[in-house]
Scaffold this motif. Structure first.
Motif, PDB file in Angstrom:
ATOM      1  N   PRO A 268       0.828  -1.214   0.000  1.00  0.00           N
ATOM      2  CA  PRO A 268       0.000   0.000   0.000  1.00  0.00           C
ATOM      3  C   PRO A 268       0.857   1.256   0.000  1.00  0.00           C
ATOM      4  N   VAL A 269       0.306   2.315  -0.542  1.00  0.00           N
ATOM      5  CA  VAL A 269       0.945   3.630  -0.470  1.00  0.00           C
ATOM      6  C   VAL A 269       0.018   4.522   0.343  1.00  0.00           C
ATOM      7  N   TYR A 270       0.464   4.880   1.544  1.00  0.00           N
ATOM      8  CA  TYR A 270      -0.347   5.702   2.425  1.00  0.00           C
ATOM      9  C   TYR A 270      -0.119   7.174   2.107  1.00  0.00           C
ATOM     10  N   LEU A 271      -1.224   7.885   1.974  1.00  0.00           N
ATOM     11  CA  LEU A 271      -1.202   9.323   1.726  1.00  0.00           C
ATOM     12  C   LEU A 271      -1.675   9.999   3.005  1.00  0.00           C
ATOM     13  N   TYR A 272      -0.743  10.607   3.735  1.00  0.00           N
ATOM     14  CA  TYR A 272      -1.067  11.165   5.041  1.00  0.00           C
ATOM     15  C   TYR A 272      -1.596  12.591   4.924  1.00  0.00           C
ATOM     16  N   ARG A 273      -2.218  13.022   6.003  1.00  0.00           N
ATOM     17  CA  ARG A 273      -2.845  14.338   6.016  1.00  0.00           C
ATOM     18  C   ARG A 273      -1.821  15.419   5.653  1.00  0.00           C
ATOM     19  N   LEU A 343       0.711  15.067 -10.723  1.00  0.00           N
ATOM     20  CA  LEU A 343       1.692  14.216 -11.398  1.00  0.00           C
ATOM     21  C   LEU A 343       2.812  13.845 -10.422  1.00  0.00           C
ATOM     22  N   LEU A 344       3.252  14.807  -9.605  1.00  0.00           N
ATOM     23  CA  LEU A 344       4.318  14.529  -8.645  1.00  0.00           C
ATOM     24  C   LEU A 344       3.869  13.564  -7.558  1.00  0.00           C
ATOM     25  N   VAL A 345       2.597  13.648  -7.157  1.00  0.00           N
ATOM     26  CA  VAL A 345       2.087  12.675  -6.184  1.00  0.00           C
ATOM     27  C   VAL A 345       2.177  11.266  -6.763  1.00  0.00           C
ATOM     28  N   ALA A 346       1.790  11.116  -8.029  1.00  0.00           N
ATOM     29  CA  ALA A 346       1.869   9.806  -8.668  1.00  0.00           C
ATOM     30  C   ALA A 346       3.321   9.353  -8.825  1.00  0.00           C
ATOM     31  N   LEU A 347       4.221  10.286  -9.165  1.00  0.00           N
ATOM     32  CA  LEU A 347       5.634   9.921  -9.298  1.00  0.00           C
ATOM     33  C   LEU A 347       6.225   9.555  -7.936  1.00  0.00           C
ATOM     34  N   ALA A 348       5.797  10.244  -6.885  1.00  0.00           N
ATOM     35  CA  ALA A 348       6.255   9.885  -5.535  1.00  0.00           C
ATOM     36  C   ALA A 348       5.754   8.499  -5.156  1.00  0.00           C
ATOM     37  N   ALA A 349       4.520   8.167  -5.566  1.00  0.00           N
ATOM     38  CA  ALA A 349       4.004   6.812  -5.329  1.00  0.00           C
ATOM     39  C   ALA A 349       4.826   5.791  -6.104  1.00  0.00           C
ATOM     40  N   ASP A 350       5.216   6.147  -7.340  1.00  0.00           N
ATOM     41  CA  ASP A 350       6.124   5.275  -8.106  1.00  0.00           C
ATOM     42  C   ASP A 350       7.429   5.060  -7.345  1.00  0.00           C
ATOM     43  N   ALA A 351       7.980   6.149  -6.795  1.00  0.00           N
ATOM     44  CA  ALA A 351       9.251   6.057  -6.078  1.00  0.00           C
ATOM     45  C   ALA A 351       9.135   5.111  -4.889  1.00  0.00           C
ATOM     46  N   ILE A 352       8.006   5.150  -4.204  1.00  0.00           N
ATOM     47  CA  ILE A 352       7.794   4.236  -3.081  1.00  0.00           C
ATOM     48  C   ILE A 352       7.768   2.795  -3.568  1.00  0.00           C
ATOM     49  N   SER A 353       7.097   2.557  -4.690  1.00  0.00           N
ATOM     50  CA  SER A 353       7.045   1.193  -5.230  1.00  0.00           C
ATOM     51  C   SER A 353       8.417   0.739  -5.714  1.00  0.00           C
ATOM     52  N   GLY A 357      11.825   4.732  -0.317  1.00  0.00           N
ATOM     53  CA  GLY A 357      11.519   5.294   0.993  1.00  0.00           C
ATOM     54  C   GLY A 357      10.353   6.265   0.989  1.00  0.00           C
ATOM     55  N   ASP A 358      10.192   6.946   2.114  1.00  0.00           N
ATOM     56  CA  ASP A 358       9.101   7.907   2.278  1.00  0.00           C
ATOM     57  C   ASP A 358       9.354   9.147   1.422  1.00  0.00           C
ATOM     58  N   GLN A 359       8.253   9.797   1.028  1.00  0.00           N
ATOM     59  CA  GLN A 359       8.326  10.907   0.083  1.00  0.00           C
ATOM     60  C   GLN A 359       7.547  12.118   0.599  1.00  0.00           C
ATOM     61  N   LEU A 360       8.013  13.307   0.206  1.00  0.00           N
ATOM     62  CA  LEU A 360       7.291  14.554   0.439  1.00  0.00           C
ATOM     63  C   LEU A 360       7.011  15.210  -0.903  1.00  0.00           C
ATOM     64  N   VAL A 361       5.857  15.848  -1.002  1.00  0.00           N
ATOM     65  CA  VAL A 361       5.517  16.617  -2.205  1.00  0.00           C
ATOM     66  C   VAL A 361       5.032  17.989  -1.747  1.00  0.00           C
ATOM     67  N   ILE A 372       2.482  17.408   1.327  1.00  0.00           N
ATOM     68  CA  ILE A 372       1.818  16.129   1.559  1.00  0.00           C
ATOM     69  C   ILE A 372       2.881  15.041   1.625  1.00  0.00           C
ATOM     70  N   SER A 373       2.647  14.021   2.429  1.00  0.00           N
ATOM     71  CA  SER A 373       3.634  12.957   2.615  1.00  0.00           C
ATOM     72  C   SER A 373       3.050  11.606   2.216  1.00  0.00           C
ATOM     73  N   LEU A 374       3.915  10.753   1.679  1.00  0.00           N
ATOM     74  CA  LEU A 374       3.525   9.415   1.251  1.00  0.00           C
ATOM     75  C   LEU A 374       4.503   8.407   1.840  1.00  0.00           C
ATOM     76  N   SER A 375       3.990   7.208   2.127  1.00  0.00           N
ATOM     77  CA  SER A 375       4.838   6.173   2.699  1.00  0.00           C
ATOM     78  C   SER A 375       4.224   4.805   2.443  1.00  0.00           C
ATOM     79  N   SER A 376       5.073   3.803   2.402  1.00  0.00           N
ATOM     80  CA  SER A 376       4.588   2.422   2.340  1.00  0.00           C
ATOM     81  C   SER A 376       4.406   1.853   3.738  1.00  0.00           C
ATOM     82  N   ARG A 377       4.788   2.635   4.744  1.00  0.00           N
ATOM     83  CA  ARG A 377       4.712   2.177   6.126  1.00  0.00           C
ATOM     84  C   ARG A 377       3.563   2.856   6.855  1.00  0.00           C
TER      85      ARG A 377
END
Length: 458
Positions: A268-273, A343-353, A357-361, A372-377
């Motif tokens: 999963p790719v979690y999209l945090y608040r 587009l950057l949110v989707a690319l950050a999700a790609d980076a997680i896959s 590691g965790d990503q900021l956009v 916004i932050s994304l993580s697989s954790r």
């Protein structure tokens, strides 16, 4: 900035040392020794040593020392209670902030269309392909002439097709929102027809007149608390054919849910608040990082930031040694465009896959920055550690009242031996000081609790 994104400054650690052990023992011993000496010198020569001698020589000095110690502890507890209350307020706020930051949705699926030959995320992360530079990047999405489909439908079809299996199985009850640069209400009908051709039927398709920002994610997280939330966000950032543009066209589809169904081989790719409406990055971003929705982001993706937004943000990240890799959309895609933020949110999700590691956009909205932050954790909920077990002034007041009352009773009894006190007077001597001093302790506790709250708010 949202009124929820704030915190108190760090508080000093309270003094929890109490009375020193050995000096207190020495005082006890000296007081008892003095009591023995005085009682021995004043004890009648013709009277045998009995319990009264022990009571006068040991009990009275011990009670006096304990009364004095209780008084000192009560006085010291006022400052400690004030400091402990401030620290507890800070820790409770820390917990509230962290729980707020951990509210999330899951990106259950995503897909992008760009004019780039290489995978943009791989290329920008320098994992595969040549790092894209804006002047070399093709700007237009491929187009075909068709009498059967509109231009939007020809973009929608390859964009959402990779998500159809999920929409048919796990997320059949979903709604869609769509924004098309230069579009109108007809875009919603184009997307609905495209989805129906692919065999899925959304509950509703809503057209957005303006490209949504991360504030929209914030509101979706809040609105998705009490029911299953499946939403397909479609962003088509195409340019006007009549006007030349140096921005790259792109299309992004993101499937958001709060009821994620894990499939085999998929993380999963979690999209945090997000934190939204940032005016002062140097003040707001440390609060966001402290909340640790993601603990150690490796990459910052950003677009459209002004100099007064970008450089303070980078300064804060440098100070915290986070997100050492910084990737600007304009460096790779050309002039800024509204759709880059998604587009950057989707690319950050790609980076997680790709195990990056965790990503900021980060992107602006109405001249304010959003992150916004994304993580697989899955970030664990914070532990409630603000409670500290200690004696408050009112509790020391109870001890002081008891010791003082009994000391007073023994002193009166010693000085008034021929006429023993009545039961009522005995209770009055004990309970009077107890209630008076306990009441004083309660007033001190309430007063300094209120002072701590007032000073924290100041």
């Amino acid at each position: 900035m949202s009124s929820n994104w704030w915190n108190y400054k760090d508080q000093a650690k309270p003094d929890r040392s109490g009375l020193p052990v050995w000096p207190t023992i020495v005082v006890f011993v000296v007081a008892i020794a003095i009591g023995f000496l005085i009682r021995a010198l004043t004890w009648p020569d013709n009277k045998h040593v009995n319990g009264a001698f022990i009571a006068d020589a040991i009990l009275i000095p011990s009670l006096l020392v304990m009364t004095l110690a209780s008084f000192m502890l009560m006085v010291a507890s006022v400052d400690r209670h004030y400091d402990e209350t401030r620290l507890a307020i800070k820790k409770r706020r820390d917990e509230v902030l962290k729980r707020y930051a951990r509210k999330k949705m899951v990106i259950a699926g995503w897909h992008t269309l760009t004019p780039m030959k290489d995978d943009p995320a791989l290329a920008m992360l320098k994992l595969e392909g040549e790092f894209p530079l804006a002047p070399k990047t093709p700007l237009k999405l491929p187009r075909e002439d068709s009498f059967e489909f509109t231009t939007n439908e020809m973009i929608f079809m390859p964009l959402v097709a990779p998500l159809v299996d999920k929409l048919k199985t796990y997320y059949r009850q979903f709604e869609a929102v769509v924004w098309v640069n230069g579009g109108d209400e007809s875009c919603a009908g184009d997307l609905q027809r495209t989805l129906e051709r692919l065999g899925v039927k959304p509950g509703k398709v809503e057209y957005l007149a303006e490209c949504p920002g991360y504030v929209q994610v914030d509101s979706w997280i809040d609105s998705a608390r009490d029911y299953v939330f499946n939403r397909l966000l479609v962003i088509v950032d195409k340019q006007d054919d009549e006007n030349e543009s140096k921005a790259m066209e792109s299309a992004t589809a993101i499937l958001l849910t709060n009821a994620y169904t894990r499939t085999e081989g998929e993380a999963p790719v979690y999209l945090y608040r997000p934190i939204v409406g940032i005016i002062d990055a140097e003040k707001a971003v440390p609060v966001y990082l402290f909340a640790e929705s993601v603990s150690a982001p490796k990459v910052l993706w950003y677009t459209g930031l002004s100099r007064t937004q970008k450089y303070p943000l980078l300064k804060v990240l440098d100070e915290h040694q986070l997100a050492a890799t910084r990737l600007g959309a304009e460096d790779s895609f050309g002039d800024k465009s509204a759709g880059y933020q998604w587009l950057l949110v989707a690319l950050a999700a790609d980076a997680i896959s790709y195990a990056q590691g965790d990503q900021l956009v980060a992107a602006p909205e109405k001249n304010r920055m959003n992150i916004i932050s994304l993580s697989s954790r899955l970030s664990p909920d914070p532990v409630s550690d603000w409670w500290v077990d200690y004696l408050s002034p009112w509790q020391y007041g109870m001890l002081l009242g008891l010791f003082f009352g009994f000391s007073l009773l023994l002193a009166i009894s010693y000085l008034n031996k021929p006429d023993p006190l009545s039961g009522f007077c005995t209770l009055a001597v004990i309970l009077g000081p107890f209630f008076i001093i306990t009441g004083l302790g309660i007033l001190l506790t309430i007063s300094f609790s209120n002072k701590a709250y007032d000073d924290m708010r100041a």
